[in-house]
Design a protein around this motif. Structure first.
Motif, PDB file in Angstrom:
ATOM      1  N   ARG A  85      33.983 -65.594 -15.062  1.00  0.00           N
ATOM      2  CA  ARG A  85      33.954 -66.131 -16.399  1.00  0.00           C
ATOM      3  C   ARG A  85      32.848 -65.517 -17.720  1.00  0.00           C
ATOM      4  O   ARG A  85      32.557 -64.963 -18.625  1.00  0.00           O
ATOM      5  N   VAL A 118      40.638 -72.137 -25.879  1.00  0.00           N
ATOM      6  CA  VAL A 118      40.437 -73.036 -24.896  1.00  0.00           C
ATOM      7  C   VAL A 118      40.243 -74.524 -24.795  1.00  0.00           C
ATOM      8  O   VAL A 118      39.924 -74.926 -25.464  1.00  0.00           O
ATOM      9  N   GLU A 121      36.004 -78.369 -22.335  1.00  0.00           N
ATOM     10  CA  GLU A 121      34.983 -78.188 -21.238  1.00  0.00           C
ATOM     11  C   GLU A 121      35.222 -76.828 -20.347  1.00  0.00           C
ATOM     12  O   GLU A 121      33.872 -76.355 -20.184  1.00  0.00           O
ATOM     13  N   THR A 122      36.239 -75.651 -20.807  1.00  0.00           N
ATOM     14  CA  THR A 122      36.335 -74.594 -20.439  1.00  0.00           C
ATOM     15  C   THR A 122      34.897 -74.026 -21.413  1.00  0.00           C
ATOM     16  O   THR A 122      34.123 -73.005 -21.200  1.00  0.00           O
ATOM     17  N   THR A 123      34.626 -74.225 -22.554  1.00  0.00           N
ATOM     18  CA  THR A 123      34.324 -74.115 -23.872  1.00  0.00           C
ATOM     19  C   THR A 123      32.845 -74.692 -23.216  1.00  0.00           C
ATOM     20  O   THR A 123      32.113 -73.230 -23.515  1.00  0.00           O
ATOM     21  N   GLN A 125      31.225 -75.180 -19.984  1.00  0.00           N
ATOM     22  CA  GLN A 125      31.232 -74.367 -19.429  1.00  0.00           C
ATOM     23  C   GLN A 125      30.357 -72.839 -19.303  1.00  0.00           C
ATOM     24  O   GLN A 125      29.594 -72.358 -19.069  1.00  0.00           O
ATOM     25  N   ASP A 126      31.303 -72.364 -20.570  1.00  0.00           N
ATOM     26  CA  ASP A 126      30.861 -70.821 -21.403  1.00  0.00           C
ATOM     27  C   ASP A 126      29.592 -71.173 -21.646  1.00  0.00           C
ATOM     28  O   ASP A 126      28.113 -70.111 -21.284  1.00  0.00           O
TER      29      ASP A 126
END
Length: 329
Positions: A85, A118, A121-123, A125-126
């Motif tokens: 990440r 994306v 959820e991925t964003t 987490q970033d």
């Protein structure tokens, strides 16, 4: 200075300031775009009027990310995921921004750009990772910022809990697909996951010394949340262990001597062959937890097996079959 242009029915505005990476955003109305640009320019101008000591800190966000990746990340259980990440963020232009001058508007722009490629959820987490990095840098590495800029940025909501159950038809398709697999360990891993509700990583770390077949107990010394646990084993789980013990060598420590990458690749091939591309390996854990409740186990009993310390998170894993509840009633 701010640049406005109309494209595809929307107003695109970009703000440039020396020492900062460009910040851009799209709006339906021109007035909203102009108001946003003025707010960003005001924030950037204020960040330039910093004390001399703070202004001299030339470290970029990328510098902090690299330090965090090399010093903090290796001590985490999810080190490989977090390292991936961080490397992804390092390739984005936001990494070139001076960390002491990073503004919420820039973080918001990064968020909006990520959401185009994306999942939410991925964003999310970033952004959580960026917040952690800046907090550590402020507390321990001398970064002089009044507040964490990520705190003022709206984050995408957490992903909805999956409700996918592993049905009998799924298991039949999996069994049929396994007939052509040369390595029988994948079948044992799947059956053990379904019988115990253990995570894939936990299963692959099980050693024979952790198993007490006489008392039907298994000790899991290394877990995701850092709390070891001992779980009871069902007859199906014991059957898997008994089958494996027949072929296990005396020098083999691992119950399932197969790498995580081999399981991942084999699972991908299996679900493609079985026509179950929407089925994730982690869904088997959800299925096992749901079955524990349907079998009549209490919440503390299921938590003991699954390792969940938060009842709310455990309930996210549970997807009971209304037909079975109706039968009980």
């Amino acid at each position: 200075m701010a640049t406005l242009r109309k494209r595809n029915g929307k107003w695109q505005v970009q703000v440039r300031r020396q020492g900062h990476s460009p910040v851009s955003k799209s709006f339906i109305n021109r007035k909203d775009a102009e108001a946003w640009a003025r707010d960003v320019e005001r924030r950037l101008d204020q960040s330039e009027a910093l004390p001399a000591r703070q202004a001299s800190d030339s470290r970029t966000l990328g510098d902090l990310l690299v330090t965090y990746r090399d010093k903090i990340t290796p001590h985490k259980k999810s080190a490989s995921v977090e390292r991936y990440r961080i490397d992804k963020i390092l390739r984005h232009s936001i990494a070139n921004t001076q960390a002491a001058k990073l503004m919420p508007a820039q973080v918001a722009s990064y968020r909006d750009e990520r959401l185009e490629s994306v999942s939410g959820e991925t964003t999310r987490q970033d952004l959580v990772l960026l917040r952690q990095v800046l907090d550590v840098a402020r507390r321990e590495w001398g970064l002089k910022i009044a507040a964490n800029p990520v705190d003022d940025v709206r984050k995408p909501p957490p992903a909805k809990a999956r409700t996918r159950r592993v049905h009998f038809s799924d298991l039949r398709a999996i069994a049929k697909g396994l007939q052509t697999f040369r390595n029988p360990l994948l079948r044992h891993v799947i059956l053990f996951a379904l019988a115990t509700g253990m995570r894939r990583g936990e299963i692959l770390r099980v050693e024979w010394q952790h198993v007490d077949q006489k008392q039907a107990l298994l000790t899991i010394p290394v877990t995701k949340n850092g709390h070891p646990r001992t779980i009871p084993l069902s007859r199906r789980a014991l059957k898997v262990l008994a089958d494996l013990s027949v072929t296990a060598s005396e020098t083999e420590e691992l119950v399932f001597p197969i790498s995580a990458n081999a399981v991942r690749l084999s699972w991908q091939r299996l679900r493609t062959k079985a026509g179950l591309n929407d089925l994730r390996f982690h869904d088997i854990r959800h299925e096992a937890v749901s079955r524990f409740f349907e079998a009549g186990l209490t919440l503390p009993e299921v938590a003991l097996i699954s390792g969940h310390r938060d009842p709310k998170m455990l309930l996210r894993y549970t997807h009971l079959d209304p037909r079975k509840i109706a039968a009980k009633l």
